[in-house]
Each structure stands twice: as structure tokens, then as C-alpha cells.
Design a protein around this motif. Structure first.
Motif, PDB file in Angstrom:
ATOM      1  N   SER A 101      48.008  54.133  20.853  1.00  0.00           N
ATOM      2  CA  SER A 101      48.770  53.830  19.647  1.00  0.00           C
ATOM      3  C   SER A 101      49.909  52.849  19.881  1.00  0.00           C
ATOM      4  O   SER A 101      50.564  52.433  18.934  1.00  0.00           O
ATOM      5  CB  SER A 101      49.349  55.127  19.057  1.00  0.00           C
ATOM      6  N   GLU A 102      50.175  52.467  21.147  1.00  0.00           N
ATOM      7  CA  GLU A 102      51.232  51.514  21.452  1.00  0.00           C
ATOM      8  C   GLU A 102      50.733  50.496  22.468  1.00  0.00           C
ATOM      9  O   GLU A 102      49.864  50.785  23.286  1.00  0.00           O
ATOM     10  CB  GLU A 102      52.453  52.224  22.024  1.00  0.00           C
ATOM     11  N   LEU A 103      51.305  49.293  22.437  1.00  0.00           N
ATOM     12  CA  LEU A 103      50.840  48.231  23.327  1.00  0.00           C
ATOM     13  C   LEU A 103      51.351  48.410  24.754  1.00  0.00           C
ATOM     14  O   LEU A 103      50.661  48.118  25.711  1.00  0.00           O
ATOM     15  CB  LEU A 103      51.293  46.871  22.787  1.00  0.00           C
ATOM     16  N   HIS A 104      52.624  48.836  24.927  1.00  0.00           N
ATOM     17  CA  HIS A 104      53.222  49.034  26.251  1.00  0.00           C
ATOM     18  C   HIS A 104      53.152  47.772  27.106  1.00  0.00           C
ATOM     19  O   HIS A 104      52.942  47.842  28.313  1.00  0.00           O
ATOM     20  CB  HIS A 104      52.545  50.205  26.979  1.00  0.00           C
ATOM     21  N   ASP A 105      53.340  46.616  26.492  1.00  0.00           N
ATOM     22  CA  ASP A 105      53.232  45.374  27.261  1.00  0.00           C
ATOM     23  C   ASP A 105      54.334  45.259  28.299  1.00  0.00           C
ATOM     24  O   ASP A 105      54.125  44.683  29.371  1.00  0.00           O
ATOM     25  CB  ASP A 105      53.265  44.163  26.330  1.00  0.00           C
ATOM     26  N   GLU A 106      55.516  45.826  28.004  1.00  0.00           N
ATOM     27  CA  GLU A 106      56.601  45.751  28.984  1.00  0.00           C
ATOM     28  C   GLU A 106      56.229  46.524  30.253  1.00  0.00           C
ATOM     29  O   GLU A 106      56.605  46.129  31.368  1.00  0.00           O
ATOM     30  CB  GLU A 106      57.912  46.281  28.376  1.00  0.00           C
ATOM     31  N   THR A 107      55.463  47.602  30.095  1.00  0.00           N
ATOM     32  CA  THR A 107      55.023  48.369  31.258  1.00  0.00           C
ATOM     33  C   THR A 107      53.981  47.597  32.045  1.00  0.00           C
ATOM     34  O   THR A 107      54.005  47.574  33.281  1.00  0.00           O
ATOM     35  CB  THR A 107      54.455  49.726  30.808  1.00  0.00           C
ATOM     36  N   VAL A 108      53.059  46.944  31.345  1.00  0.00           N
ATOM     37  CA  VAL A 108      52.050  46.130  32.017  1.00  0.00           C
ATOM     38  C   VAL A 108      52.721  45.004  32.799  1.00  0.00           C
ATOM     39  O   VAL A 108      52.342  44.715  33.946  1.00  0.00           O
ATOM     40  CB  VAL A 108      51.045  45.566  30.993  1.00  0.00           C
ATOM     41  N   CYS A 109      53.739  44.377  32.227  1.00  0.00           N
ATOM     42  CA  CYS A 109      54.465  43.313  32.926  1.00  0.00           C
ATOM     43  C   CYS A 109      55.150  43.846  34.182  1.00  0.00           C
ATOM     44  O   CYS A 109      55.152  43.185  35.237  1.00  0.00           O
ATOM     45  CB  CYS A 109      55.500  42.684  32.001  1.00  0.00           C
ATOM     46  N   TYR A 110      55.713  45.041  34.081  1.00  0.00           N
ATOM     47  CA  TYR A 110      56.368  45.651  35.243  1.00  0.00           C
ATOM     48  C   TYR A 110      55.359  45.893  36.365  1.00  0.00           C
ATOM     49  O   TYR A 110      55.654  45.649  37.550  1.00  0.00           O
ATOM     50  CB  TYR A 110      57.029  46.959  34.831  1.00  0.00           C
TER      51      TYR A 110
END
Length: 281
Positions: free
Chosen positions: A11-20
Motif C-alpha cells: 500500500s506504500e511505495l517506500h522509495d526512501e527505503t529502497v534508496c537507503y
């Protein structure tokens, strides 16, 4: 946002986590290849590896840790992706823990990525041989880990509660044999035509036959396949612990919401009735 006990990474993209994760592992991840599940996100990397992210509430992090994929890399004789490296960190804003593992990229597809299996898959004799050898090697492995089926420890009390919830006081639910188990062995976590067992975060000790029982109950909508699984793993499934494991999963199906149990409800009910008879005889 506080996650607590319920969250869904679909339900969320979590792109900041993928970048990390990209920065930490020094890798580029292809967002177009993302496979999103309730508690995991998997992506292909520019190193031709697979990176799997998982988030769990802090309350689900038990004393043994949650490095199951890393620990499983030490088990010999199992067809599984090779583990390369991993990282973990605490997300205080969500009261959660994240983990990312980089593993071998497996290009053969899951037998059934999601939902109930309703058609007989094409599985070769070589596939069955690899499947059997992997389960036997796993069961022979000694570990102090406790299986965490759906993130909850697979204990005697859990099995007893589930069975007594459907068949109160009908049988002795004491498990007499415990073995190392994958603990999430469904058709989404097994590939074909080449047989690989995926997603090892929950493995540990469980009632003997748990893995075969879980795959068997998830195959009840395809009777011939369920029969084949029973034939291949009969030494486990026909043991006392194996019968209890099968009954446990049947009871979970019987107690589940209607949109989950679907076409496997009736065969699960029939199987449960027979198992209760067998275990009480």
C-alpha cells in the motif's frame, strides 16, 4: 505513521527505503521488477542479484533475531538461492525493523505467485527429486531456531489452541517429534520448472511434517497433486506429528474467513474428520 502489528507493504511505495538500501549495499535496484507482498518487497539489481526488503513491527522481533535468510545459507543440501550479504536497521517513526538481503537471482518462476492453486502444475520427476532431497536435508539439520509461521512462533500451545478451537477436547495434541522446517512452504515460495525453495526468514524447529503438511493443504483444490505430495512425504505426513500438522492446517482453513479458504474448505473438512478419527483411535 506507526505500524504496530498491522502493515502492508503493497500500500506504500517506500522509495526512501529502497534508496537507503541501494546506498548501503552499493547497488542499483530496478523498480520495474518490484514484487510487492504484504511484508516484503523484492527487486532485481544491476549486479544480476535479487534484493529482498522486509519490515516487521518491533514486537515481532524475537530473541533468536530475524536473520533467517542469512542463517539458512549454512544449511547444506537444499535447493535455495545463495545468500551474499544483508543489513538491518530500526525505523523509529514506524516502530518497526527493516532488513534487506542480497541473494542469488533465481529466474525460474514461483509455481503459483498468489492465491489458491487450482490447476495441476507441470512438475518433472527431477523436480520431485530435488524437492524431496531439500526437505530431507532440512529436517536433518540441527538448530536452536523456532519456526515463526506468519511471524508467530510455532509452539505446542499454538497447535493445541488451533485444533481445540475446531475439535475441542477430541484428541491428544501433544507433538512427539520436532524438526527443522521452512515454515512458509507454499506454492508461492517454490519455483518450477527448476525447484528452488524461496523466502527463508521464518525457518526453525516445528512439528515434524509441517512443511509437507502446509504444501499438502494448499494443494487440496487439486486432489491428484495433494495425493502426490502425500505419497512423496508419507513418512512425515503419516507420523503422529505429521497428522497433527495436517490437522492444524485444516483447522486453520476451517476457521478462516470465507474469502480465504475458498475451494479448499470442503476437502479440508473431510481430511480433518479423518485425521481426528485416526489420531483418536
Amino acid at each position: 505513521m506507526r505500524v504496530g502489528r498491522q502493515f502492508d507493504l503493497r500500500s506504500e511505495l517506500h522509495d526512501e527505503t529502497v534508496c537507503y538500501v541501494e546506498q548501503s549495499l552499493n547497488v542499483r535496484l530496478n523498480r520495474a521488477t518490484a514484487v510487492r507482498k504484504r511484508r516484503t518487497i523484492g527487486l532485481r539489481s544491476d549486479r544480476e542479484t535479487w534484493v529482498r526488503l522486509e519490515m516487521r513491527p518491533v514486537s515481532k522481533i524475537f530473541g533468536q533475531g530475524w536473520n533467517g535468510i542469512e542463517c539458512a545459507s549454512l544449511i547444506p543440501g537444499i535447493a535455495k538461492p545463495e545468500w551474499y550479504r544483508g543489513i538491518s536497521w530500526r525505523d523509529r517513526s514506524r516502530d518497526a525493523m527493516w532488513r534487506a538481503d542480497e541473494t542469488e537471482l533465481i529466474t525460474t518462476s514461483p509455481v503459483k505467485p498468489g492465491g489458491i492453486l487450482t490447476a495441476h502444475p507441470e512438475l518433472s520427476e527431477a523436480w520431485w527429486a530435488t524437492f524431496n532431497a531439500s526437505l530431507t536435508a532440512l529436517a536433518d539439520y540441527a538448530t536452536t531456531r523456532i519456526a515463526t509461521l506468519h511471524t508467530e512462533p510455532m509452539t505446542q500451545a499454538r497447535l493445541t489452541t488451533a485444533i481445540n478451537g475446531v475439535f475441542p477436547g477430541r484428541i491428544d495434541t501433544t507433538v512427539d517429534q520436532w524438526r527443522a522446517s521452512h515454515a512458509d512452504l507454499n506454492w508461492a515460495n517454490i519455483t518450477a520448472p527448476d525447484c528452488y525453495l524461496l523466502d527463508w526468514e521464518d525457518w526453525g524447529m516445528a512439528p515434524r511434517g509441517l512443511d509437507a503438511a502446509y504444501l499438502w493443504v494448499n494443494s487440496l483444490a487439486v486432489p491428484d497433486l495433494a495425493v502426490r505430495i502425500h505419497a512423496e512425504r508419507s513418512s512425515d505426513l503419516d507420523s503422529r506429528s505429521g497428522k497433527l500438522a495436517r490437522l492444524y492446517f485444516c483447522c486453520e482453513i476451517m476457521a478462516a474467513p470465507g474469502d480465504y479458504r475458498g475451494s479448499i474448505l470442503e476437502p479440508a473438512e473431510r481430511a480433518a474428520t479423518q485425521l481426528v478419527y485416526d489420531l483418536s483411535s
